[in-house]
Design a protein around this motif. Structure first.
Motif, PDB file in Angstrom:
ATOM      1  N   UNK A  34      -4.079  40.075  47.076  1.00 22.77           N
ATOM      2  CA  UNK A  34      -3.736  40.944  48.216  1.00 22.77           C
ATOM      3  C   UNK A  34      -2.629  40.363  49.077  1.00 22.77           C
ATOM      4  N   UNK A  35      -2.666  39.042  49.299  1.00 21.67           N
ATOM      5  CA  UNK A  35      -1.654  38.409  50.152  1.00 21.67           C
ATOM      6  C   UNK A  35      -0.268  38.553  49.537  1.00 21.67           C
ATOM      7  N   UNK A  36      -0.165  38.363  48.206  1.00 23.01           N
ATOM      8  CA  UNK A  36       1.121  38.495  47.526  1.00 23.01           C
ATOM      9  C   UNK A  36       1.545  39.958  47.442  1.00 23.01           C
ATOM     10  N   UNK A  37       0.602  40.822  47.076  1.00 22.67           N
ATOM     11  CA  UNK A  37       0.897  42.244  46.902  1.00 22.67           C
ATOM     12  C   UNK A  37       1.422  42.867  48.193  1.00 22.67           C
ATOM     13  N   UNK A  38       0.922  42.390  49.333  1.00 18.94           N
ATOM     14  CA  UNK A  38       1.349  42.956  50.620  1.00 18.94           C
ATOM     15  C   UNK A  38       2.843  42.772  50.842  1.00 18.94           C
ATOM     16  N   UNK A  39       3.439  41.758  50.205  1.00 15.56           N
ATOM     17  CA  UNK A  39       4.870  41.520  50.356  1.00 15.56           C
ATOM     18  C   UNK A  39       5.703  42.260  49.320  1.00 15.56           C
ATOM     19  N   UNK A  40       5.045  42.838  48.312  1.00 12.78           N
ATOM     20  CA  UNK A  40       5.774  43.494  47.216  1.00 12.78           C
ATOM     21  C   UNK A  40       5.805  45.011  47.341  1.00 12.78           C
ATOM     22  N   UNK A  41       4.710  45.602  47.754  1.00 11.33           N
ATOM     23  CA  UNK A  41       4.597  47.058  47.743  1.00 11.33           C
ATOM     24  C   UNK A  41       4.643  47.692  49.131  1.00 11.33           C
ATOM     25  N   UNK A  42       4.803  46.857  50.180  1.00 10.98           N
ATOM     26  CA  UNK A  42       4.820  47.385  51.542  1.00 10.98           C
ATOM     27  C   UNK A  42       5.992  46.792  52.311  1.00 10.98           C
ATOM     28  N   UNK A  43       6.446  47.454  53.402  1.00 10.43           N
ATOM     29  CA  UNK A  43       7.566  46.919  54.192  1.00 10.43           C
ATOM     30  C   UNK A  43       7.271  45.496  54.665  1.00 10.43           C
ATOM     31  N   UNK A 104       8.975  47.042  43.004  1.00  9.32           N
ATOM     32  CA  UNK A 104       8.643  46.660  44.370  1.00  9.32           C
ATOM     33  C   UNK A 104       9.126  47.693  45.386  1.00  9.32           C
ATOM     34  N   UNK A 105       8.686  47.511  46.639  1.00  8.85           N
ATOM     35  CA  UNK A 105       9.098  48.398  47.729  1.00  8.85           C
ATOM     36  C   UNK A 105      10.607  48.341  47.915  1.00  8.85           C
ATOM     37  N   UNK A 106      11.192  47.179  47.761  1.00 11.66           N
ATOM     38  CA  UNK A 106      12.644  47.041  47.925  1.00 11.66           C
ATOM     39  C   UNK A 106      13.409  47.856  46.894  1.00 11.66           C
ATOM     40  N   UNK A 107      12.792  48.119  45.743  1.00 18.70           N
ATOM     41  CA  UNK A 107      13.470  48.842  44.657  1.00 18.70           C
ATOM     42  C   UNK A 107      13.305  50.356  44.772  1.00 18.70           C
ATOM     43  N   UNK A 108      12.081  50.817  45.014  1.00 17.59           N
ATOM     44  CA  UNK A 108      11.839  52.270  45.004  1.00 17.59           C
ATOM     45  C   UNK A 108      11.262  52.790  46.316  1.00 17.59           C
ATOM     46  N   UNK A 109      11.216  51.956  47.353  1.00 23.12           N
ATOM     47  CA  UNK A 109      10.782  52.411  48.666  1.00 23.12           C
ATOM     48  C   UNK A 109       9.324  52.826  48.722  1.00 23.12           C
ATOM     49  N   UNK A 110       9.023  53.902  49.474  1.00 25.54           N
ATOM     50  CA  UNK A 110       7.637  54.316  49.709  1.00 25.54           C
ATOM     51  C   UNK A 110       6.947  54.855  48.454  1.00 25.54           C
ATOM     52  N   UNK A 111       7.715  55.060  47.408  1.00 29.79           N
ATOM     53  CA  UNK A 111       7.102  55.467  46.151  1.00 29.79           C
ATOM     54  C   UNK A 111       6.214  54.349  45.590  1.00 29.79           C
ATOM     55  N   UNK A 112       6.561  53.100  45.907  1.00 28.17           N
ATOM     56  CA  UNK A 112       5.780  51.948  45.413  1.00 28.17           C
ATOM     57  C   UNK A 112       4.349  51.967  45.941  1.00 28.17           C
ATOM     58  N   UNK A 113       4.126  51.983  47.276  1.00 25.42           N
ATOM     59  CA  UNK A 113       2.734  52.024  47.750  1.00 25.42           C
ATOM     60  C   UNK A 113       2.004  53.300  47.339  1.00 25.42           C
ATOM     61  N   UNK A 114       2.742  54.420  47.179  1.00 21.12           N
ATOM     62  CA  UNK A 114       2.104  55.665  46.757  1.00 21.12           C
ATOM     63  C   UNK A 114       1.558  55.548  45.339  1.00 21.12           C
TER      64      UNK A 114
END
Length: 498
Positions: A34-43, A104-114
């Protein structure tokens, strides 16, 4: 049934446990990272909000588990136990693999967390149908008077799944550099699961249907509408509600406090280095797991009620003292700093953010590292603290987590037999799955997010013991369940339809 051979039951246990363990591994990988994922899929501009969003996404998988219990429970009571939890295995494995493939979020934006949220929901649906199938399948093979013992092997699978997820993550971290793991290596545990799922599918494919269900189907006594018979029948609904509010609700919060909240607390509140937390939690789980079998076996001798209620009561009484000891163990305010070993560096990033790094060493060999970023454009700062603890403190934390795991084994070891015995064969899968997954999926699954929010809020309010506020949620829920269970549950296990 009473003459089921040990050889036969072990084959059933092995096939059921392996598949269920892999499904829990798939489910827990997300929480473990969770700690790592929070930096990949969210702002990334608000780490606290990103971490809470990750926990909320993690919790979403639990919230939909009751719907999976209804959907797959109905299938299990109509078409059979075997094919239903083969389907849940494939759905879970596919979703886990795909989470590891999302950009990641940096690549596809809000589509990542969705996309992550959608796959977590599919995981939750699959897991909602898995446990009831496995527990029912094993119980319907188990000899009379030994259901607590044999079903307790299924109870170990969730903890073993978490343990293996931690070990796979540690192995990946040791093989790769920290930069490589942070960049792409965190995806490896998600990808590995597809191989494990494939092996488990081949094993389950060769299993026979439950003899109790096969007999009922042959005689034409299976249900045509398990949902209506389970929840539309007032007599049966009474037992569904009793199972939820008198057992699984409390069991769920004790389980997730002793395993997931303990891990989250050490990483995010105590700031202990992630790999150290994974290692000590893995050892505590390894030491505690055999007690699932012990308390499952004991419940066959003395009844389910008092073992489960004792586990809840001990948790209610000792959670706050245990977590206070955990926090104080690594609190650097109680340690002596070696001043001459303290270092500090300041650098300016390309966007004019000022980054300050402070490193401290203490006389007990504890090390403290803080990275503080002052954002140039946002008039705010954020700090990231990592504490590496000494071996003595590690063993103290292992012991304190181990005690919590014992509470878990007391409430969880007998629960499968307890639930199976409450309901008749034709609606057993459906009837037992719903209270189990509401208790664990909603009351238990929401615990990390709710408790972390309480701690964050208490810290912002300036409370000196802010780190204990997260425990009010499991303590209150377990207390309510304890009172209801003590009053209304019969310890003699008279309700036994097997």
């Amino acid at each position: 049934m009473g003459k089921t051979s040990t050889k036969g039951i072990w084959k059933v246990i092995s096939a059921s446990s392996m598949g269920t363990m892999i499904e829990w591994y798939d489910f827990y990988i997300f929480g473990s990272l969770a700690v790592v994922i929070s930096t990949k899929f969210f702002p990334s501009d608000n780490p606290t909000a990103a971490f809470l969003s990750t926990l909320a996404t993690f919790a979403a998988g639990f919230v939909v588990r009751p719907f999976g219990a209804l959907f797959f429970g109905r299938l299990g009571d109509i078409i059979g136990r075997k094919y239903t939890f083969m389907a849940t295995l494939l759905l879970m494995g596919g979703s886990t693999f795909l989470i590891g493939c999302i950009p990641s979020y940096e690549t596809i934006g809000f589509l990542a967390p969705l996309l992550v949220l959608i796959l977590r929901l599919l995981q939750g649906l699959a897991l909602g149908g898995e446990y009831g199938g496995a527990a029912t399948y094993v119980a319907e093979h188990a000899p009379v008077g030994q259901k607590g013992y044999w079903t307790s092997w299924i109870q170990t699978t969730a903890t073993v799944g978490l343990f293996i997820s931690l070990m796979v993550i540690l192995a990946t971290k040791n093989i790769l550099s920290s930069e490589a793991f942070d960049s792409w290596g965190w995806r490896v545990p998600f990808w590995v699961s597809i191989v494990m799922v494939g092996v488990s599918y081949l094993i389950r494919k060769n299993m026979d249907e439950s003899p109790v269900f096969a007999k009922a189907k042959k005689e034409g006594t299976t249900s045509t509408n398990p949902l209506k018979e389970s929840f539309g029948n007032r007599y049966n609904l009474k037992f569904v509600l009793l199972a939820l509010f008198g057992a699984t609700m409390g069991q769920g919060v004790v389980w997730y406090t002793g395993q997931f909240y303990a891990m989250s607390f050490m990483k995010t509140v105590m700031n202990v280095e992630s790999s150290q937390v994974d290692s000590l939690l893995g050892i505590a789980l390894l030491l505690g797991t055999p007690f699932f079998i012990v308390f499952g076996w004991l419940s066959d001798k003395v009844g389910r009620k008092y073992i489960m209620m004792s586990g809840m009561l001990l948790a209610i009484l000792f959670y706050r003292p245990i977590y206070k000891m955990m926090y104080n163990t690594t609190d650097v305010n109680y340690k002596t700093e070696i001043v001459e070993k303290t270092t500090q560096s300041i650098e300016t990033a390309k966007n004019n953010d000022v980054i300050t790094k402070v490193s401290k060493t203490y006389t007990d060999e504890t090390t403290y590292m803080e990275k503080k970023t002052d954002f140039a454009n946002k008039k705010k700062s954020q700090s990231n603290v990592i504490i590496n603890i000494n071996s003595g403190d590690e063993w103290t934390l292992i012991f304190l987590v181990f005690i919590q795991v014992i509470f878990v084994t007391m409430v969880y070891g007998p629960i499968a037999a307890f639930l199976v015995e409450m309901f008749p064969t034709k609606i057993r899968y459906t009837s037992m799955s719903l209270p189990y997954h509401v208790g664990n999926g909603i009351f238990g699954g929401l615990l990390p997010a709710i408790s972390t929010y309480f701690v964050t809020h208490a810290k912002a309010a300036g409370k000196s013991d802010f780190y204990l506020d997260g425990l009010w949620y499991p303590i209150i829920i377990a207390s309510i369940c304890f009172v209801i269970g003590m009053i209304y549950i019969d310890n003699k296990n008279k309700i036994n339809h097997l």
